[in-house]
Write an enzyme that holds these catalytic residues in place. Structure first.
Site, short mmCIF file in Angstrom:
data_model
loop_
_atom_site.label_atom_id
_atom_site.label_comp_id
_atom_site.label_asym_id
_atom_site.label_seq_id
_atom_site.Cartn_x
_atom_site.Cartn_y
_atom_site.Cartn_z
N GLY A 26 0.78 -1.23 0.00
CA GLY A 26 0.00 0.00 0.00
C GLY A 26 0.82 1.28 0.00
N CYS A 27 2.11 1.17 0.05
CA CYS A 27 2.96 2.36 0.03
C CYS A 27 3.34 2.68 -1.42
CB CYS A 27 4.25 2.13 0.82
SG CYS A 27 3.97 1.91 2.57
N GLN A 28 3.44 3.95 -1.73
CA GLN A 28 3.87 4.32 -3.07
C GLN A 28 5.36 4.04 -3.27
OE1 GLN A 28 2.55 8.37 -3.66
NE2 GLN A 28 0.80 7.62 -4.82
#
Length: 74
Positions: A26-28
């Site tokens: 979920g992290c860019q």
């Protein structure tokens, strides 16, 4: 700049720990998180490919490293 400087002070995380099961979803940017449970306390290692995220990880680790799971849950 201060947050980025904090990230530079994080202990290095061995490249061997940059595995799929330690990758935070979920992290860019890419973020890896590893932990060790020792003497009733949790110790974390973290790394990122983004300087600002690495600095934010340093803040989180400063708050939680060396604490018991119960203290973290509180």
């Amino acid at each position: 700049k201060y947050i980025i400087d904090l990230g530079k002070e994080l202990p290095p995380m061995d490249e061997a720990l940059h595995t799929e099961d330690r990758l935070v979803r979920g992290c860019q940017s890419q973020v890896w998180l590893a932990h060790e449970y020792r003497d009733g306390k949790l110790y974390f290692l973290a790394d990122s490919d983004a300087f600002i995220v690495k600095g934010l990880l340093a803040v989180v680790l400063a708050a939680f490293n060396g604490k018991s799971p119960a203290a973290i849950a509180e």
